[in-house]
Design a protein around this motif. Sequence first.
Motif, PDB file in Angstrom:
ATOM      1  N   VAL A  36       0.821  -1.218   0.000  1.00 15.16           N
ATOM      2  CA  VAL A  36       0.000   0.000   0.000  1.00 15.16           C
ATOM      3  C   VAL A  36       0.853   1.266   0.000  1.00 15.16           C
ATOM      4  N   ASN A  37       2.109   1.177   0.434  1.00  9.17           N
ATOM      5  CA  ASN A  37       2.958   2.368   0.481  1.00  9.17           C
ATOM      6  C   ASN A  37       3.844   2.497  -0.754  1.00  9.17           C
ATOM      7  N   MET A  38       3.504   1.766  -1.821  1.00 12.52           N
ATOM      8  CA  MET A  38       4.345   1.744  -3.023  1.00 12.52           C
ATOM      9  C   MET A  38       3.550   2.180  -4.247  1.00 12.52           C
ATOM     10  N   THR A  39       4.138   3.107  -5.030  1.00  7.01           N
ATOM     11  CA  THR A  39       3.543   3.606  -6.269  1.00  7.01           C
ATOM     12  C   THR A  39       4.478   3.269  -7.418  1.00  7.01           C
ATOM     13  N   PHE A  40       3.918   2.868  -8.549  1.00 12.82           N
ATOM     14  CA  PHE A  40       4.733   2.396  -9.666  1.00 12.82           C
ATOM     15  C   PHE A  40       4.680   3.351 -10.854  1.00 12.82           C
ATOM     16  N   HIS A  41       5.816   3.452 -11.558  1.00 16.13           N
ATOM     17  CA  HIS A  41       5.869   4.101 -12.863  1.00 16.13           C
ATOM     18  C   HIS A  41       6.658   3.189 -13.794  1.00 16.13           C
ATOM     19  N   PHE A  42       6.227   3.120 -15.034  1.00 15.98           N
ATOM     20  CA  PHE A  42       6.868   2.258 -16.023  1.00 15.98           C
ATOM     21  C   PHE A  42       7.460   3.146 -17.116  1.00 15.98           C
ATOM     22  N   ILE A  43       8.681   2.849 -17.494  1.00 16.28           N
ATOM     23  CA  ILE A  43       9.445   3.723 -18.383  1.00 16.28           C
ATOM     24  C   ILE A  43       9.693   3.018 -19.714  1.00 16.28           C
ATOM     25  N   GLY A  44       9.315   3.668 -20.793  1.00 21.40           N
ATOM     26  CA  GLY A  44       9.610   3.164 -22.127  1.00 21.40           C
ATOM     27  C   GLY A  44      10.627   4.067 -22.792  1.00 21.40           C
ATOM     28  N   ILE A  45      11.680   3.496 -23.353  1.00 22.56           N
ATOM     29  CA  ILE A  45      12.709   4.269 -24.060  1.00 22.56           C
ATOM     30  C   ILE A  45      12.588   3.966 -25.551  1.00 22.56           C
ATOM     31  N   PHE A  46      12.409   5.025 -26.331  1.00 23.71           N
ATOM     32  CA  PHE A  46      12.192   4.872 -27.769  1.00 23.71           C
ATOM     33  C   PHE A  46      13.350   5.457 -28.565  1.00 23.71           C
ATOM     34  N   LYS A  47      13.670   4.802 -29.656  1.00 24.81           N
ATOM     35  CA  LYS A  47      14.595   5.348 -30.653  1.00 24.81           C
ATOM     36  C   LYS A  47      13.760   5.588 -31.885  1.00 24.81           C
ATOM     37  N   GLN A  48      13.461   6.855 -32.145  1.00 26.93           N
ATOM     38  CA  GLN A  48      12.437   7.230 -33.120  1.00 26.93           C
ATOM     39  C   GLN A  48      11.122   6.570 -32.684  1.00 26.93           C
ATOM     40  N   ASP A  49      10.532   5.707 -33.466  1.00 24.35           N
ATOM     41  CA  ASP A  49       9.267   5.082 -33.073  1.00 24.35           C
ATOM     42  C   ASP A  49       9.451   3.667 -32.534  1.00 24.35           C
ATOM     43  N   GLN A  50      10.695   3.239 -32.386  1.00 29.37           N
ATOM     44  CA  GLN A  50      10.974   1.862 -31.962  1.00 29.37           C
ATOM     45  C   GLN A  50      11.253   1.795 -30.463  1.00 29.37           C
ATOM     46  N   LEU A  51      10.531   0.919 -29.761  1.00 26.98           N
ATOM     47  CA  LEU A  51      10.773   0.712 -28.329  1.00 26.98           C
ATOM     48  C   LEU A  51      12.068  -0.081 -28.164  1.00 26.98           C
ATOM     49  N   VAL A  52      13.062   0.529 -27.490  1.00 29.25           N
ATOM     50  CA  VAL A  52      14.371  -0.124 -27.359  1.00 29.25           C
ATOM     51  C   VAL A  52      14.749  -0.385 -25.907  1.00 29.25           C
ATOM     52  N   GLY A  53      13.927   0.053 -24.968  1.00 29.73           N
ATOM     53  CA  GLY A  53      14.238  -0.181 -23.560  1.00 29.73           C
ATOM     54  C   GLY A  53      13.001  -0.058 -22.685  1.00 29.73           C
ATOM     55  N   VAL A  54      12.935  -0.867 -21.642  1.00 25.82           N
ATOM     56  CA  VAL A  54      11.841  -0.771 -20.670  1.00 25.82           C
ATOM     57  C   VAL A  54      12.452  -0.799 -19.274  1.00 25.82           C
ATOM     58  N   ALA A  55      11.788  -0.146 -18.340  1.00 23.94           N
ATOM     59  CA  ALA A  55      12.285  -0.108 -16.961  1.00 23.94           C
ATOM     60  C   ALA A  55      11.118   0.118 -16.009  1.00 23.94           C
ATOM     61  N   VAL A  56      11.366  -0.226 -14.762  1.00 28.55           N
ATOM     62  CA  VAL A  56      10.356  -0.101 -13.711  1.00 28.55           C
ATOM     63  C   VAL A  56      10.895   0.789 -12.609  1.00 28.55           C
ATOM     64  N   SER A  57      10.040   1.644 -12.070  1.00 27.37           N
ATOM     65  CA  SER A  57      10.403   2.427 -10.888  1.00 27.37           C
ATOM     66  C   SER A  57       9.350   2.230  -9.811  1.00 27.37           C
ATOM     67  N   GLN A  58       9.796   2.330  -8.561  1.00 28.14           N
ATOM     68  CA  GLN A  58       8.898   2.194  -7.416  1.00 28.14           C
ATOM     69  C   GLN A  58       9.143   3.351  -6.458  1.00 28.14           C
ATOM     70  N   PHE A  59       8.074   4.022  -6.102  1.00 29.75           N
ATOM     71  CA  PHE A  59       8.162   5.093  -5.105  1.00 29.75           C
ATOM     72  C   PHE A  59       7.594   4.568  -3.798  1.00 29.75           C
ATOM     73  N   LEU A  60       8.396   4.669  -2.723  1.00 27.59           N
ATOM     74  CA  LEU A  60       7.972   4.167  -1.422  1.00 27.59           C
ATOM     75  C   LEU A  60       7.808   5.314  -0.437  1.00 27.59           C
ATOM     76  N   ASP A  61       6.681   5.321   0.236  1.00 29.11           N
ATOM     77  CA  ASP A  61       6.431   6.275   1.305  1.00 29.11           C
ATOM     78  C   ASP A  61       6.622   5.545   2.630  1.00 29.11           C
TER      79      ASP A  61
END
Length: 375
Positions: A36-61
Amino acid sequence: MYSFVSQLPDKWDCVAAENIFLTQSYLTVLETSGPVNMTFHFIGIFKQDQLVGVAVSQFLDLSSITSFGERDHRVKTLIRSYAFKNISSKVLVIGNNMLTGQNGYSFTDELDESQGFTILKDAVNSIRSILSKKGLKPQLIIFKDYSKVAVSLFDKTIFKSYFTFTTQPNMVFTISENWNSFDDYLSCLSKKYRDQYKRSRKKAEDVSKRKLSLSEIEDYSPRIHELYMNVAKNAPFNTFYLSENHFETFKRTLKDNFLFYGYFLEDKLIGFNTLIKNGSDIDTYFLGYDQDFQKEKMLYLNMLYDMIAYSINKKYRRIIFARTALEIKSSVGAVAVETYGMMKHSNPLLNVFIGRFFRYFEPKSNWQVRKPFKE
């Protein structure tokens, strides 16, 4: 930046490759039954229109955590509680704080790894901006669980204000190509450790083990949570606690890729462990046990042997045993693999002393490496 799994681009799972912990199925589990104390964001990295990287972040209170762990003596516990509630309660992690090992990003060959890390630092600024508008400005930024090679690829100029740290290692068990059965593993143990195995099995002769279905996990949910909390509160350090419906959500979503085993004395559930199929690896997940039976029945050690037996029989390559209980994991054949991270405090003055704070609250582990196999 994505706040919901439903927003992720179509090619997300392709870039996630074979790491189940970056797939949309697993991320759905986090989204629907994460702490319940964790919020998520998902990161997409694009090279022009091509998805070349994905990552996850977590924010903890951390301000909502009632206990950060009860392992240390009272003075250190009080100081740690004050520090994390007052000067470092808002923590942004690039990676997955619920797992051990690098499960936070995946780049394709189209993205240079060093460049990818620099882009993730830019992503941190975007996430901070999003959170700050909600009154949740991160105080501590952490890049978590990188190999020695990967951490060397971080641009030292761009990350010069970050403190590089290492904590308890990841315990990894490698399965020999020559093992076709659990008996092959046992035959490789020295007499001392074969005796340890026999002793543990004898202690648990009256304990039965079985794989639980989704409906059974739901039925035992209150007891499962009780057993989990018994172990969690004695962990070295906690930044979250799992919700009561976490395991049933996991099973419902990942189905056969998530395994839940219950240990019973007569009809009473006295322990459980969980496994996640991740390509050629088996990842151990959370477990729980009744303290009244743990030592008497050598439950934890028996669980480790059961995990090894399953993984050998199913032809997996490695078992990721994760952190904590390093010596007992070493006694069954797991080997320590160092992981590294980088952290920075938003207060420049506190950031100067971040290394000292880290070493005080999490000193280097003292444990004896065991060598259970014959020379």
